[in-house]
Design a protein around this motif. Structure first.
Motif, PDB file in Angstrom:
ATOM      1  N   LYS A  95       0.825  -1.235  -0.114  1.00 39.36           N
ATOM      2  CA  LYS A  95      -0.152  -0.024   0.047  1.00 39.36           C
ATOM      3  C   LYS A  95       0.882   1.185  -0.047  1.00 39.36           C
ATOM      4  N   GLN A  96       0.294   2.407  -0.523  1.00 35.52           N
ATOM      5  CA  GLN A  96       1.105   3.665  -0.491  1.00 35.52           C
ATOM      6  C   GLN A  96      -0.006   4.784  -0.128  1.00 35.52           C
ATOM      7  N   GLY A  97       0.904   5.937   0.468  1.00 34.96           N
ATOM      8  CA  GLY A  97      -0.040   7.088   0.663  1.00 34.96           C
ATOM      9  C   GLY A  97       0.895   8.219   0.680  1.00 34.96           C
ATOM     10  N   PHE A  98       0.389   9.282   1.004  1.00 36.90           N
ATOM     11  CA  PHE A  98       1.101  10.803   1.038  1.00 36.90           C
ATOM     12  C   PHE A  98       0.985  11.497   2.258  1.00 36.90           C
ATOM     13  N   LEU A  99       1.977  11.905   2.759  1.00 36.84           N
ATOM     14  CA  LEU A  99       1.728  12.972   4.079  1.00 36.84           C
ATOM     15  C   LEU A  99       2.291  14.114   3.583  1.00 36.84           C
ATOM     16  N   SER A 100       1.869  15.364   4.238  1.00 35.05           N
ATOM     17  CA  SER A 100       2.217  16.711   3.984  1.00 35.05           C
ATOM     18  C   SER A 100       3.501  16.715   4.687  1.00 35.05           C
ATOM     19  N   SER A 101       3.873  18.014   4.398  1.00 33.53           N
ATOM     20  CA  SER A 101       5.180  18.385   5.052  1.00 33.53           C
ATOM     21  C   SER A 101       4.742  18.681   6.690  1.00 33.53           C
TER      22      SER A 101
END
Length: 267
Positions: A95-101
């Motif tokens: 699985k993959q996802g994205f985090l903000s700074s």
């Protein structure tokens, strides 16, 4: 003369004390700055013993398919592994996802607040096994890196929580991960001992992919390998994840164990 020696000794002790204090301060409170490039690993959590393809010697070719349980990259992309057991087979899902700074900064602050940067590098019990450590967490900051390895010993307080945060995707919305390109090796299986004969073994469609697995062997029998993408990569990725313990295919009566090395993910 004696007074001079005493003064020198005091200065030396003070200098050593300042050096130790500075070192401890660096370990306890590094700058939480990181390389924001997409290929830079920021946090990696690893627990190789969980990989279904692992063997008692930890040296089987199938370990080339191992991917750490969770990896956060500098641009905020996070990948993690899920294992699902069904009908006697453990399958792998990526699985993959994205985090903000801002989310990354908060996550690093969580690591700092837990005391991670002041923990010992190694926590080991009296019995030391050959092979990979049970669990590890590594953080790569811009000017400082820190690894904590736990092997046959209780972890420091907060270790498991940090590990679980990364290996579960840090709470972000997930989507399936598939690599765009990877390095394929095919190992001829001369000995079929231990292979589940009841398992469904796919045939390698050499004509469709434009190459045979036999071509990947050198004259010495060592798997040379090649980079793959497109349909061939999708096929191999499915075979490996469906059954990491026995990622096998058949070609002209010969069985091959398939492995993929993915830049930035594989060890």
């Amino acid at each position: 003369m004696k007074k001079h020696k005493t003064l020198s000794a005091v200065i030396l002790l003070l200098s050593v004390g300042l050096m130790v204090s500075a070192c401890q301060f660096k370990r306890a409170a590094p700058k939480l700055e990181w390389d924001p490039s997409p290929e830079a690993q920021l946090i990696v959590v690893s627990d190789p013993i969980q990989f279904p393809g692992i063997k008692p010697t930890y040296q089987d070719e199938s370990m080339e398919n191992y991917i750490p349980e969770g990896i956060l990259f500098g641009d905020g992309r996070i990948l993690w592994v899920k294992y699902v057991y069904k009908d006697g087979i453990t399958s792998r899902f990526m699985k993959q996802g994205f985090l903000s700074s801002e989310q990354i900064q908060a996550l690093l602050q969580q690591f700092a607040d837990s005391g991670f940067f002041s923990w010992k590098d190694q926590y080991s019990g009296s019995f030391i096994e050959d092979g990979p450590p049970a669990k590890s967490i590594t953080v790569f900051l811009r000017d400082y890196s820190k690894s904590v390895v736990v092997s046959n010993a209780p972890p420091p307080q907060g270790f498991d929580e940090l590990f679980s945060t990364i290996r579960s995707g840090a709470g972000v919305e997930d989507q399936d991960y598939r690599p765009d390109r990877a390095f394929l090796r095919a190992y001829r299986q001369f000995d079929q001992w231990g292979i589940d004969q009841a398992s469904q073994i796919d045939s390698w469609p050499a004509e469709s992919f434009g190459f045979s697995l036999a071509e990947l062997e050198s004259e010495t029998g060592i798997a040379k390998g090649r980079y793959v993408d497109g349909k061939a990569l999708a096929f191999v990725w499915q075979v490996i994840n469906a059954n990491p313990q026995q990622p096998l295919v058949e070609e002209e009566g010969v069985w091959y164990l398939l492995t993929l090395q993915i830049t930035g993910l594989s060890n």
